[in-house]
Every structure is written in C-alpha cells, then in structure tokens.
Write a protein that holds these residues in place. Structure first.
Motif, PDB file in Angstrom:
ATOM      1  N   GLU A 120       0.798  -1.224   0.000  1.00  0.00           N
ATOM      2  CA  GLU A 120       0.000   0.000   0.000  1.00  0.00           C
ATOM      3  C   GLU A 120       0.832   1.275   0.000  1.00  0.00           C
ATOM      4  OE1 GLU A 120      -1.944  -1.641   3.311  1.00  0.00           O
ATOM      5  OE2 GLU A 120      -3.911  -1.666   2.360  1.00  0.00           O
ATOM      6  N   SER A 121       2.112   1.170   0.320  1.00  0.00           N
ATOM      7  CA  SER A 121       2.984   2.349   0.288  1.00  0.00           C
ATOM      8  C   SER A 121       4.005   2.266  -0.847  1.00  0.00           C
ATOM      9  CB  SER A 121       3.728   2.496   1.624  1.00  0.00           C
ATOM     10  OG  SER A 121       4.496   1.336   1.909  1.00  0.00           O
ATOM     11  N   GLU A 122       3.745   1.363  -1.811  1.00  0.00           N
ATOM     12  CA  GLU A 122       4.670   1.164  -2.933  1.00  0.00           C
ATOM     13  C   GLU A 122       3.925   1.260  -4.259  1.00  0.00           C
ATOM     14  OE1 GLU A 122       7.858   0.976  -2.594  1.00  0.00           O
ATOM     15  OE2 GLU A 122       7.893   0.812  -0.398  1.00  0.00           O
ATOM     16  N   TRP A 123       4.666   1.538  -5.328  1.00  0.00           N
ATOM     17  CA  TRP A 123       4.092   1.551  -6.672  1.00  0.00           C
ATOM     18  C   TRP A 123       4.103   0.145  -7.280  1.00  0.00           C
ATOM     19  CZ3 TRP A 123       7.623   6.187  -8.363  1.00  0.00           C
ATOM     20  CH2 TRP A 123       7.069   7.387  -7.894  1.00  0.00           C
ATOM     21  N   VAL A 124       3.099  -0.143  -8.079  1.00  0.00           N
ATOM     22  CA  VAL A 124       3.113  -1.372  -8.881  1.00  0.00           C
ATOM     23  C   VAL A 124       4.256  -1.277  -9.888  1.00  0.00           C
ATOM     24  CG1 VAL A 124       1.821  -2.713 -10.599  1.00  0.00           C
ATOM     25  CG2 VAL A 124       0.641  -1.786  -8.588  1.00  0.00           C
ATOM     26  N   SER A 125       4.951  -2.364 -10.082  1.00  0.00           N
ATOM     27  CA  SER A 125       6.117  -2.390 -10.973  1.00  0.00           C
ATOM     28  C   SER A 125       5.703  -2.223 -12.434  1.00  0.00           C
ATOM     29  CB  SER A 125       6.865  -3.713 -10.800  1.00  0.00           C
ATOM     30  OG  SER A 125       7.742  -3.950 -11.869  1.00  0.00           O
ATOM     31  N   THR A 126       6.342  -1.284 -13.127  1.00  0.00           N
ATOM     32  CA  THR A 126       6.067  -1.132 -14.563  1.00  0.00           C
ATOM     33  C   THR A 126       6.563  -2.340 -15.347  1.00  0.00           C
ATOM     34  OG1 THR A 126       8.119   0.141 -14.781  1.00  0.00           O
ATOM     35  CG2 THR A 126       6.075   1.383 -14.572  1.00  0.00           C
ATOM     36  N   GLU A 127       7.642  -2.958 -14.884  1.00  0.00           N
ATOM     37  CA  GLU A 127       8.158  -4.155 -15.574  1.00  0.00           C
ATOM     38  C   GLU A 127       7.191  -5.320 -15.427  1.00  0.00           C
ATOM     39  OE1 GLU A 127      10.678  -4.442 -17.692  1.00  0.00           O
ATOM     40  OE2 GLU A 127      10.726  -2.260 -17.445  1.00  0.00           O
ATOM     41  N   ALA A 128       6.614  -5.463 -14.240  1.00  0.00           N
ATOM     42  CA  ALA A 128       5.621  -6.513 -14.038  1.00  0.00           C
ATOM     43  C   ALA A 128       4.386  -6.258 -14.898  1.00  0.00           C
ATOM     44  CB  ALA A 128       5.244  -6.596 -12.564  1.00  0.00           C
ATOM     45  N   LEU A 129       4.009  -4.988 -15.026  1.00  0.00           N
ATOM     46  CA  LEU A 129       2.883  -4.625 -15.891  1.00  0.00           C
ATOM     47  C   LEU A 129       3.180  -4.993 -17.336  1.00  0.00           C
ATOM     48  CD1 LEU A 129       0.222  -3.174 -16.581  1.00  0.00           C
ATOM     49  CD2 LEU A 129       1.500  -1.011 -16.569  1.00  0.00           C
TER      50      LEU A 129
END
Length: 372
Positions: A120-129
C-alpha cells in the motif's frame, strides 16, 4: 455560515460558504436555465480542464458517489460477448482499497478480471505490468487509481500509460482524489477514460461523479452496460440529444454547487494554483508532524499533496479515538487509518483549507499529546 469543525478528510471536505449558498435555490430539470445554463457548461469545462479536444473527448455526469461513476465506466466500457465481439478482460493495478474496489466492481458484473498488486505504500512495478500484458493477450483494458487515499500515495500515471498504450490496451484512470488538484494532461498521456467526483479537489458537495472519455470509444459501447441506472452510454446519448438532460432525476442542487466550485477553481488561478495551495498545506502539516514525533507511512517522493498517513506513536497509552475526539472538540475532524499492515491515521489537506489551518491543527495536536 459557521461550521463546528473543519473536515481534514479526502472528501467530503470543507467547502466555501459561496458553494453552500448556491444550494439555496431550486431548479427544474427540464428547463433550459438548468440544462443549457448549468449542465452543458460544466460538461464543456471538464473536457477543457483535462486538456482534451472537444472533438475527441466528451464528459458525462452521473448521479451518486464517485464509486457510482467508476462502476458506470467499468460496466459500460468493458465489452460483453455478443456475436463476433469478444468479452473484454480487465487488469487492475492494486496498491490500496480503491484499486481493490475496482476489481470487486468488475467481479460483481462477471467481467474477466486479473490484478497486479503492490504494497500500500509502494508503486506497482512497470516491468511486471509490461510482462503481464505481453503474457496475457486477452487483457483488453487496464484500470488504475491515481491517488490511493488508503495511504495517500500518488501513483505515476506517466509511468504506466506508455506501457499500457504500447500494448494497445484501453486505459481507465480513477482520479477521484486528484482531478482538479493536480494537472493531468489526459489527452497528452493518451488516457482513454478518467473518472472523478464533485466532492474532491474541485471542492463541490457529494452526490455527483463524472467521466471524461474518448468519444470514439464510448460510441462503441451501446448495449455493454450491466446496469440500467449506470449505463454511461445511454446517459451520454441522452445528454447529447437533450442538450444537458439527464435520463433520471438530476441532483440539481449538487450540480449547481459544482458549477460554483468550478468557477471558484478558475478564480483561484486554475489547477496549478490550487495544487500549490494543497502542496503548501501538505508541507506545513508534514514538517510540523515530524517535529511532534510522527512518522509518515509513504516516502516523500511517492506522497500525494491530498492526504497523508501517519503511523501511530510507539506508546501503549496512544488511543486514536481519544485523539479524534479531542481534535474534534478543538475544531478538526481527521480520518482513521486504512493501511492494512500499519496502525495509522490520516489527515487530509484538500478543500477550503489553507496553511494557517494546518498550523492551527498542529497547535491543537501539540496540546493533546496525552501519551507523552
């Protein structure tokens, strides 16, 4: 108009006296004074506020809370299987309660849904996306929350949008707690649909949401809706053909208050000026809270200027309800925490509030450090 306390929440929020005063008049939903004089100008102004060309984007107003508008967009923009048309599949980026709510909305409507999570205090990974979009060709739409008021984190649309669009997917952004309070170049970022609510950064009152959407996309959505009341396509067609007419009873007082709030946003100097005030509120609050010994949940570079989450003090004597009640008596209402893994509380700094209000709150807090 006096209020017993200042709302330091992410919405509903404290509004100006002039916004409240506009609700003292009654309006007829069939009359041109309302449809042509209130509804249609709002729709045009919203498209302009999003930096969109009116020939390419439109805006649709929807009764209800922000979640109603989100549900209308998800339920209408996601294709249903129909002859040669394949059903859509939704990918939701989740790092808080409101990303989870989008996924829940889709699941309620039996829309194929997959989620990509971060803390909840982190961004979703663009690489994982990028990897997931490459692996799952069935994904047709991606939805994300811009500001997750669960923690106050500001998710970077500018990082995700190119990945989504390079993969040829439709991008839906829940900008409930950010639109009007930070500049969002919707057309420049190639966002297909962005959703917000009257009672957030534009500083209106609860009861209406709105959807700004690429017109060519919405034109393809006839028959997709899973709900009569939340059929975004039909609401749009009715507003277009009826010059601002709503299908069902319009929340007239809310809409008129929103028009006044839009006027006051312009008078303040536009989105950038309001964003500066919110940022000043935030900086004043955080600096003062740190001096009092509080620690933020979200790192500075990921923090929004809309609401900040603070960890509970490390003391067995601390009790949030006691603090809440004391601050309310002093004239301030704050918010309980929503971050699952961290005991915390939240303080909003949007609405008709200013740095001086933050300083007054800090003085009230300092006077009520009962656990020290």
């Amino acid at each position: 108009m006096s209020n017993p306390y200042l709302l330091l929440t992410p919405g509903p929020l404290s509004t100006s006296d002039t916004v409240k005063q506009t609700m003292m008049r009654d309006w007829c939903t069939w009359d041109d004074d309302y449809n042509l004089g209130v509804v249609q100008p709002i729709r045009q102004q919203l498209v302009e506020l999003a930096h969109c060309d009116a020939s390419q984007y439109t805006s649709v107003l929807m009764q209800g809370s922000g979640s109603f508008a989100v549900e209308s967009a998800i339920g209408t923009l996601m294709p249903k299987e129909n002859g040669e048309q394949k059903a859509g599949k939704l990918l939701v980026l989740v790092n808080g309660a409101y990303g989870q709510r989008i996924a829940q909305i889709a699941q309620y409507m039996n829309i194929g849904t997959v989620t990509l999570h971060a803390a909840e205090s982190e961004w979703v990974s663009t690489e994982a996306l990028r990897q997931l979009l490459n692996e799952d060709a069935a994904i047709s739409h991606v939805a994300m929350v811009h500001c997750e008021t669960t923690s106050g984190i500001l998710n970077p649309i500018e990082h995700y949008a190119p990945v989504v669009k390079d993969a040829g997917k439709t991008l839906i952004v829940d900008a409930m707690s950010s639109f009007g309070g930070i500049d969002i170049d919707v057309a420049g970022l190639n966002i297909d649909c962005i959703i917000s609510s009257a009672n957030k950064c534009i500083q209106g009152v609860p009861g209406m949401g709105f959807v700004i959407v690429r017109t060519s996309l919405l034109e393809q959505c006839e028959g997709n809706a899973r709900s009569l009341s939340l059929d975004l396509y039909d609401q749009w067609k009715t507003m277009e053909s009826g010059q601002g007419k709503w299908r069902f009873t319009s929340p007239t007082h809310v809409v008129r208050a929103f028009q006044q709030a839009m006027k006051e946003l312009h008078e303040e100097g536009g989105v950038n000026s309001r964003a500066k005030r919110y940022a000043d509120n935030h900086q004043t609050l955080v600096q003062g809270m740190k001096k009092l010994g509080f620690e933020c949940v979200v790192e500075d570079e990921k923090q929004s200027p809309f609401i900040t989450t603070f960890k509970y003090p490390q003391s067995d004597q601390f009790d949030f309800k006691t603090l809440y009640d004391r601050l309310k008596q002093a004239g301030f209402v704050i918010y309980p925490g929503k971050v699952t893994d961290t005991p915390c509380f939240r303080i909003g700094h949007i609405g008709e509030v200013y740095p001086q209000d933050m300083e007054n709150l800090l003085r009230a807090l300092e006077a009520n450090l009962f656990w020290k």
